[in-house]
Motif scaffolding. Structure first.
Motif, short mmCIF file in Angstrom:
data_model
loop_
_atom_site.label_atom_id
_atom_site.label_comp_id
_atom_site.label_asym_id
_atom_site.label_seq_id
_atom_site.Cartn_x
_atom_site.Cartn_y
_atom_site.Cartn_z
N ALA A 276 0.82 -1.22 0.00
CA ALA A 276 0.00 0.00 0.00
C ALA A 276 0.85 1.27 0.00
O ALA A 276 0.47 2.28 -0.56
N VAL A 277 2.01 1.20 0.66
CA VAL A 277 2.88 2.38 0.80
C VAL A 277 4.29 1.97 0.38
O VAL A 277 4.82 0.99 0.88
N ARG B 26 -6.37 -7.12 5.65
CA ARG B 26 -6.14 -6.00 4.74
C ARG B 26 -7.03 -4.85 5.16
O ARG B 26 -8.21 -5.06 5.48
N CYS B 27 -6.45 -3.65 5.15
CA CYS B 27 -7.22 -2.46 5.50
C CYS B 27 -8.14 -2.11 4.33
O CYS B 27 -7.68 -1.93 3.20
N SER B 29 -9.54 0.57 3.78
CA SER B 29 -9.37 1.97 3.36
C SER B 29 -8.11 2.14 2.50
O SER B 29 -8.17 2.72 1.42
N CYS B 30 -6.95 1.63 2.94
CA CYS B 30 -5.69 1.91 2.22
C CYS B 30 -5.10 0.67 1.56
O CYS B 30 -4.09 0.77 0.86
N ALA B 32 -3.43 -1.71 2.86
CA ALA B 32 -2.25 -2.27 3.52
C ALA B 32 -2.57 -3.67 4.04
O ALA B 32 -3.68 -3.92 4.51
N CYS B 42 -5.33 -0.13 11.64
CA CYS B 42 -4.39 -0.11 10.51
C CYS B 42 -3.12 0.60 10.98
O CYS B 42 -3.18 1.66 11.60
N ASN B 44 -0.72 1.78 8.97
CA ASN B 44 -0.21 2.76 8.01
C ASN B 44 -0.44 4.14 8.61
O ASN B 44 -1.59 4.54 8.81
N GLY B 46 -0.35 6.97 7.41
CA GLY B 46 -1.04 7.89 6.52
C GLY B 46 -2.50 7.52 6.28
O GLY B 46 -3.17 8.14 5.46
N CYS B 47 -2.96 6.52 7.00
CA CYS B 47 -4.33 6.03 6.78
C CYS B 47 -5.20 6.44 7.96
O CYS B 47 -4.81 6.27 9.12
#
Lengths: 409, 151
Positions: A276-277, B26-27, B29-30, B32, B42, B44, B46-47
Motif C-alpha cells: 500500500a505504501v 487488509r485495511c 481503506s488503504c 495495507a 491499521c 499505516n 497515513g491512513c
C-alpha cells in the motif's frame, strides 16, 4: 581546526553539545555476581575519572535490564541507592540493546533543558547463560514470546538470515565474516575491559561449531556480565570544573522505523508489507545513522572512528553500509582493503566490539561511548587511533529502537 | 487415541492440502496488508483507518534467506529434552503480491543444503509439536517447502 567547521554545522547557532566528564566500566565477563555491583563499580570509575563527587551529581539515569524483575526494572534508583542516597533526580529507561543510548539521550535532554548540570548515566547487566529467551508464562500477545514458541527463532537465527542474504546478494564469503572476528579480536586483546583478550585466527573461526548456518560460534557475540557509566555535564559546568576541552556529545539518534519497515527485525515474524505504501528512501538502520549525522551536521567522511553493534561478524559489514562508510554491498571490500582496521581511513570497533565483549544489553550503548571518549581524548593506550577527532556509535534495540551517538573533540 | 489438532496461534492459517493458506488482514481503506494479522487498527500512519478484513496470503513466494537452528532453542519452544536435538530449518520468504517477507520453519526433511536464495517455495500445513497431555494435542503450524518437492 576541524572543530570550527563542525561547530558551524551543528545546532543551528545554539550549541546542543554536552560534555563527557568521565567514563568508566566494570570489565565484561562471567563473574557470577549481581548487576548492581557491576554498575556501582563502573559508576565509581566514571565519577573518579570525572573528578566529580557523587554528592554533586544532580541526576542519575539508569539503563534497565529486564531479566530478574525487580530491581532490574528500576536501575536508576538501584544505582543511586548503591552509591548512597543523596537526593538526585532519577530516571530509568528500557529500550533493549538501545537502552544505553536512551539513557544518554535522557541525560542530555535534562542538561540542555537546564534541569540538571551534571548527570550520571549507568547501565549494567548480569546475563544468563546461553540463548536470550523471553520472559516466562503463556503470552501469545508478545511477539518475542511468539517467535520462540512458533519458530524456535533464537537471536542467532536472525543474524544468520542477514548473513546468508549478504552472501547471496553481495557475494560476501565466510572468510570475510571470519576476517571481522580476527580484526576485532586483535583489538579486544589490547582492551583491559574486554572479556575475550586473545587474538583469534580465521582457522579458529572456521573450526568453531555452526550455530545457525552460515554463522559459527566465533561469528556470534556471547552474552556477558558487564557495566559502563558516563558522567555528563553542561559545557558551563565543565568549564567551571576546569575541563576546557572535554569530549562533547553532539548528537544522539533514538529514531524508530518508518512504515513500512522492510527489513526483517527481531523479534518479528514478518516485515511490514510495501503493497500500500512504498518503502522510505532509507532502511531503518540507515535512518538511525542519518538522523545522527543530520543532528551533528557531519557526514561519514568526517569520522575518525566508529563503534558498531557487531552482534555477528556479518552485521558489522552491514553497518559499514548503513553508516555510509561505503556503498551498498561494498562492506566486505572495505574490510578486505583494511579501511576499517587500525591504520585505515575509518577504524571500526577499536574497543574490540561485541566480538570481544559479548552483550551486556543495557551497558552496551554506553560502553560504545566510553570507547569514543578514550579515543577522542587520546588515552586509548595501545589501541589508540592517532588524531581521532570525531566518532560515531551505532546500535539497534529489539522492537524498533535506533541508537547512534556522535562525539567530537 | 485421537488427538485434538489445534493451530499454535488461532486464525493465522487455515485450510487443508492445496487449500492451506496463511491468513492476514487488509485495511479496507488503504489496502495495507498485515501478517501477523492486525484486527484492531491499521498501522499505516497515513491512513485514517478502515475496517480490517481477513485475507489469505499468496501461497507461493521466493526464498529471501534461510538458516537453521543447530542448538535446542529455549522455552517456550517445545522439544523433548530426552531426545537428541534435530536441527530445524528456517526460511524467510518474499511474497510478491504482498511485498513482504514472512518467516517460517521448513517442511520436515528440508535442510539448508536444499535451499537457495530466490528459490520458489510454497506454504504447506505442518505439525509444530505434540502435547501428550489429556486430551492430547497436536499443535499445527505452517511450513515452507520448495515447489516440486513431495510431502
Amino acid at each position: 581546526m576541524d572543530d570550527v567547521a563542525l561547530a558551524a554545522g551543528g545546532g543551528g547557532g545554539m550549541s546542543g553539545d554536552v560534555a563527557v566528564l568521565g567514563a568508566g566500566m566494570h570489565p565484561w565477563g562471567k563473574w557470577g555476581r549481581g548487576f548492581v555491583e557491576y554498575g556501582t563499580v563502573a559508576a565509581r570509575a566514571a565519577l573518579a575519572d570525572a573528578g566529580v563527587d557523587w554528592r554533586d551529581v544532580t541526576s542519575v539515569v539508569g539503563a534497565d535490564t529486564v531479566r530478574g524483575g525487580y530491581p532490574g526494572y528500576v536501575a536508576g534508583a538501584t544505582f543511586a541507592k548503591a552509591l548512597g542516597w543523596q537526593g538526585a533526580r532519577v530516571a530509568s529507561v528500557y529500550a533493549a540493546c538501545a537502552s544505553g543510548a536512551q539513557a544518554i539521550a535522557t541525560a542530555r535532554a535534562q542538561l540542555l533543558a537546564g534541569l540538571a548540570d551534571v548527570v550520571l548515566v549507568v547501565g549494567a547487566d548480569a546475563a544468563p547463560k546461553g540463548f536470550f529467551r523471553p520472559a516466562g508464562g503463556d503470552r501469545p500477545d508478545d511477539p518475542d514470546w511468539l517467535r520462540f514458541r512458533v519458530l524456535g527463532a533464537t537471536n542467532p537465527t536472525y543474524f544468520a538470515l542477514y548473513a546468508r542474504r549478504r552472501m547471496a546478494v553481495h557475494g560476501d564469503t565466510l572468510e570475510d565474516f571470519a576476517h571481522v572476528k580476527v580484526k576485532n579480536a586483535a583489538l579486544g586483546a589490547l582492551n583491559p575491559h574486554a572479556r575475550y583478550r586473545k587474538p583469534v585466527t580465521a582457522d579458529e573461526v572456521a573450526a568453531s561449531a555452526v550455530v545457525a548456518d552460515p554463522l559459527r560460534l566465533l561469528d556470534i557475540c556471547a552474552t556477558s556480565d558487564g557495566a559502563a557509566a558516563l558522567v555528563l555535564s553542561t559545557l558551563e559546568f565543565a568549564r567551571r570544573h576546569g575541563a576546557s576541552t572535554p569530549v562533547r556529545i553532539r548528537a544522539v539518534s533514538t529514531v524508530t522505523p518508518t512504515y513500512p519497515n522492510t527489513v526483517l527485525d527481531l523479534p518479528d515474524i514478518a516485515t511490514d508489507s510495501s503493497a500500500a505504501v512504498p518503502p522510505a528512501d532509507r532502511t531503518f538502520r540507515e535512518s538511525v545513522a542519518h538522523a545522527a549525522y543530520e543532528e551533528a551536521g557531519i557526514g561519514p567522511d568526517d569520522l575518525s572512528v566508529a563503534e558498531v553493534y557487531d552482534l555477528s561478524t556479518a552485521l558489522e559489514l552491514q553497518w559499514y553500509e548503513d553508516l555510509g562508510l561505503c556503498g551498498e554491498g561494498e562492506g566486505a571490500k572495505l574490510l578486505r582493503e583494511g579501511t576499517t582496521a587500525p591504520g585505515g581511513r575509518i577504524p571500526v570497533n577499536t574497543s574490540g566490539g561485541l566480538a570481544s565483549f559479548g552483550e551486556a544489553v543495557p551497558a552496551q550503548a554506553i560502553a560504545q561511548v566510553c570507547e569514543l571518549t578514550w579515543q577522542l581524548r587520546g588515552t586509548a593506550g595501545t589501541r589508540q587511533i592517532e588524531g581521532a577527532r570525531v566518532g560515531i556509535t551505532a546500535n539497534q534495540g529489539l522492537f524498533g529502537h535506533g541508537s547512534s551517538v556522535v562525539a567530537v573533540r | 487415541m485421537s488427538r485434538v489438532r489445534t493451530p499454535v496461534v488461532a486464525r493465522w492459517f487455515d485450510g487443508e492440502g492445496d487449500g492451506f493458506r496463511l491468513l492476514g488482514t487488509r485495511c479496507a481503506s488503504c489496502a495495507a496488508v498485515f501478517f501477523p494479522r492486525e484486527d484492531g487498527f491499521c498501522r499505516n500512519p497515513g491512513c485514517a483507518g478502515g475496517e480490517l478484513v481477513e485475507v489469505a496470503l499468496s501461497r507461493r513466494g521466493r526464498v529471501w534467506s534461510y538458516t537453521d537452528g543447530r542448538y535446542r532453542p529455549p522455552a517456550p519452544y517445545v522439544s523433548d529434552p530426552e531426545l537428541p536435538w534435530e536441527p530445524y530449518t528456517l526460511i524467510a520468504v518474499e511474497l510478491a503480491a504482498e511485498r513482504m517477507v514472512v518467516l517460517g520453519q521448513a517442511a520436515p526433511g528440508v535442510t539448508v543444503a536444499d535451499l537457495e536464495v530466490g528459490m520458489e517455495v510454497e506454504v504447506v500445513p505442518g505439525v509444530l509439536d505434540e502435547d501428550p497431555g489429556e486430551p492430547s494435542t497436536t499443535w499445527t503450524t505452517w511450513h515452507w517447502r520448495p515447489v516440486g518437492v513431495g510431502a
